[in-house]
Scaffold this active site. Structure first.
Site, mmCIF file in Angstrom:
data_model
loop_
_atom_site.group_PDB
_atom_site.id
_atom_site.type_symbol
_atom_site.label_atom_id
_atom_site.label_comp_id
_atom_site.label_asym_id
_atom_site.label_seq_id
_atom_site.Cartn_x
_atom_site.Cartn_y
_atom_site.Cartn_z
ATOM 1 C CG HIS A 1 43.044 5.673 23.773
ATOM 2 N ND1 HIS A 1 42.545 4.941 23.043
ATOM 3 C CD2 HIS A 1 44.768 6.405 22.837
ATOM 4 C CE1 HIS A 1 43.043 4.963 21.973
ATOM 5 N NE2 HIS A 1 44.252 5.890 21.619
HETATM 6 C C1 UD1 Z 1 49.490 5.792 22.317
HETATM 7 C C2 UD1 Z 1 49.875 5.937 20.481
HETATM 8 C C3 UD1 Z 1 47.928 5.577 20.264
HETATM 9 C C4 UD1 Z 1 47.762 4.176 20.591
HETATM 10 C C5 UD1 Z 1 48.009 3.905 22.854
HETATM 11 C C6 UD1 Z 1 46.853 2.813 22.826
HETATM 12 C C7 UD1 Z 1 51.719 7.318 19.696
HETATM 13 C C8 UD1 Z 1 51.693 8.192 19.312
HETATM 14 N N1 UD1 Z 1 49.926 7.378 20.327
HETATM 15 O O1 UD1 Z 1 48.637 6.450 22.476
HETATM 16 O O2 UD1 Z 1 48.380 5.369 18.800
HETATM 17 O O3 UD1 Z 1 46.384 4.159 20.348
HETATM 18 O O4 UD1 Z 1 49.422 4.492 22.718
HETATM 19 O O5 UD1 Z 1 47.105 2.854 24.213
HETATM 20 O O6 UD1 Z 1 52.182 6.512 19.888
HETATM 21 N N2 UD1 Z 1 51.116 6.273 30.657
HETATM 22 C C9 UD1 Z 1 50.668 5.116 31.734
HETATM 23 N N3 UD1 Z 1 50.936 4.284 31.503
HETATM 24 C C10 UD1 Z 1 51.625 3.834 30.316
HETATM 25 C C11 UD1 Z 1 52.041 4.741 29.415
HETATM 26 C C12 UD1 Z 1 51.897 5.739 29.349
HETATM 27 O O7 UD1 Z 1 50.665 6.077 32.730
HETATM 28 O O8 UD1 Z 1 51.976 2.688 30.501
HETATM 29 C C13 UD1 Z 1 49.887 8.164 30.246
HETATM 30 C C14 UD1 Z 1 51.380 8.651 30.240
HETATM 31 O O9 UD1 Z 1 50.588 9.839 30.921
HETATM 32 C C15 UD1 Z 1 51.464 9.171 28.886
HETATM 33 C C16 UD1 Z 1 49.339 9.438 28.541
HETATM 34 O O10 UD1 Z 1 49.493 8.205 28.888
HETATM 35 O O11 UD1 Z 1 52.077 10.486 28.362
HETATM 36 C C17 UD1 Z 1 50.077 9.194 27.172
HETATM 37 O O12 UD1 Z 1 50.945 7.703 26.624
HETATM 38 P P1 UD1 Z 1 51.313 7.828 25.158
HETATM 39 O O13 UD1 Z 1 52.566 6.329 24.888
HETATM 40 O O14 UD1 Z 1 52.950 8.801 24.889
HETATM 41 O O15 UD1 Z 1 50.554 8.134 24.300
HETATM 42 P P2 UD1 Z 1 48.391 7.080 24.220
HETATM 43 O O16 UD1 Z 1 47.720 8.111 24.377
HETATM 44 O O17 UD1 Z 1 48.919 5.969 25.238
#
Ligand code: UD1
Length: 370
Positions: free
Chosen positions: A203
């Site tokens: 990811h």
């Molecule tokens: C975050 C953490 C990363 C961790 C990862 C584990 C930061 C900078 N990154 O990255 O260190 O390894 O979590 O999962 O904090 N989304 C959903 N549902 C959710 C949350 C997110 O669908 O509940 C999707 C959204 O489209 C969002 C994308 O995932 O924009 C990324 O989510 P985000 O929390 O921004 O970063 P992660 O890539 O999950």
């Protein structure tokens, strides 16, 4: 009434770190009481709720419901909402514990530090020395403003000393995520179908945000799928990018088994049964090391070097030739076995509670005297 310690969790990798600390507080009855704050960085049932249920984490006392956004936007929303919580809390929160390296970690630490509330960082000192990773910025900023740095990985102490952090702020407590793993190992069934398989989790923006890189990884996974099953639970970010780049058909055509993100127990069942794990996750490098399951990490660096020197991890970056050679070794039974890593023993959370209890006692004397 006991002084309050706010424990902040926001994203999937936080939940397995906070769970054993809450359990140890419940068992040990220290001189402080926990307040669990969920920032809402992760909100989907499969990235959040299932972990609360499976890990037995109580419902959060406070939910900030910040949701997704650009890094600055998301961090700012948490900063604002957590500051409002701290200001409104009565009695005043005596300390804030943040875990890991996600946006919730740095935002909550910053809000607390500005209000002169002592900050405790659990999993301090990790450094990839790669500032292109958002998590590296979060680690550096959080450690710089934390009052107590609880270290999980032997290199963490060295990194903090090299940065000039006084010895009095550093405590080696070991790895709380291994507490969770050890606690749940018996309830995570090995996968019934015993065919050898590769488990894939990816990811990181560096692997999934460019079409060219993600397509090359899919091609490589397709070559592995000719030799053993490839099971790929996709994070929403990764699933979204595969769709956006038109790569879903290629994944299916190559026989790669794309499945939804898994719960903690299901993922542990997959991990402990896998022939090899291919990942870019930090936590999975640690968990596979504990389980002595071969792990190939698709990154150029790691902030968890003991998983390479003592554990079952090898950094392969995007060198697919090197990865294929190592898969040959794994299938032939020639791959290295893990050795024990200090403090990765299932008892880290109890050490955390003991250290935090002493710290809050002296911090409250200090606050009372100033
Ligand atoms: C975050 C953490 C990363 C961790 C990862 C584990 C930061 C900078 N990154 O990255 O260190 O390894 O979590 O999962 O904090 N989304 C959903 N549902 C959710 C949350 C997110 O669908 O509940 C999707 C959204 O489209 C969002 C994308 O995932 O924009 C990324 O989510 P985000 O929390 O921004 O970063 P992660 O890539 O999950």
């Amino acid at each position: 009434m006991k002084p309050l310690l706010a424990l902040v969790a926001g994203a999937r990798p936080n939940f397995m770190k906070i769970a054993p600390v809450l359990r140890a507080i419940d068992d040990m009855k220290p001189g402080f009481a926990p307040v669990l704050v969920h920032t809402g960085q992760h909100y989907s049932p499969e990235l959040s709720d299932i972990f609360f249920t499976q890990l037995g984490i109580p419902a959060p006392d406070v939910h900030l419901e910040v949701g997704s956004g650009l890094h600055g936007e998301q961090t700012a929303r948490i900063l604002e909402a957590f500051e409002a919580f701290l200001l409104g809390s009565s009695p005043r929160v005596a300390g804030v514990m943040v875990v890991g390296d996600v946006n919730s970690t740095v935002a909550a630490a910053l809000a607390a530090a500005k209000l002169r509330i002592p900050v405790i960082h659990l999993e301090a000192g990790l450094r990839s020395f790669d500032r292109r990773m958002p998590e590296e910025i979060n680690r550096l900023a959080t450690d710089a403003i934390s009052d107590l740095l609880l270290v999980s990985e032997p290199a963490g102490e060295t990194n903090l000393r090299n940065e000039g952090v006084p010895e009095s702020r550093i405590r080696y407590v070991g790895n709380v995520m291994i507490d969770t793993l050890a606690h749940h190992l018996r309830s995570a069934p090995a996968v019934a179908n015993r065919d050898p398989f590769a488990l894939v989790t990816l990811h990181r923006p560096s692997n999934v945000d460019s079409r060219e890189t993600l397509a090359a990884i899919v091609g490589f996974l397709g070559r592995i799928a000719q030799r053993l099953r490839v099971v790929f639970p996709a994070h929403p970010r990764t699933a979204g990018k595969l769709r956006e780049f038109g790569l879903l058909e290629s994944v299916a055509a190559r026989g790669i088994e794309l499945i939804p993100p898994q719960g903690y127990i299901e993922n542990l069942g997959l991990m402990r049964t896998a022939t090899v794990v291919l990942t870019d996750s930090g936590g999975i490098q640690e968990e596979t090391s504990y389980l002595s399951v071969p792990c190939l990490t698709l990154r150029e660096n790691t902030e968890r070097p003991s998983t390479v020197s003592a554990g079952s991890n090898t950094l392969v970056g995007l060198d697919f030739g090197k990865a294929a050679g190592l898969i040959d070794d794994i299938l032939a039974g020639r791959y290295k076995k893990s050795q024990a890593i200090p403090g990765w023993d299932g008892c880290a959370a109890r050490r955390v509670v003991t250290v935090v209890n002493g710290f809050l006692e002296s911090a409250s004397c200090f606050t009372a005297a100033t």
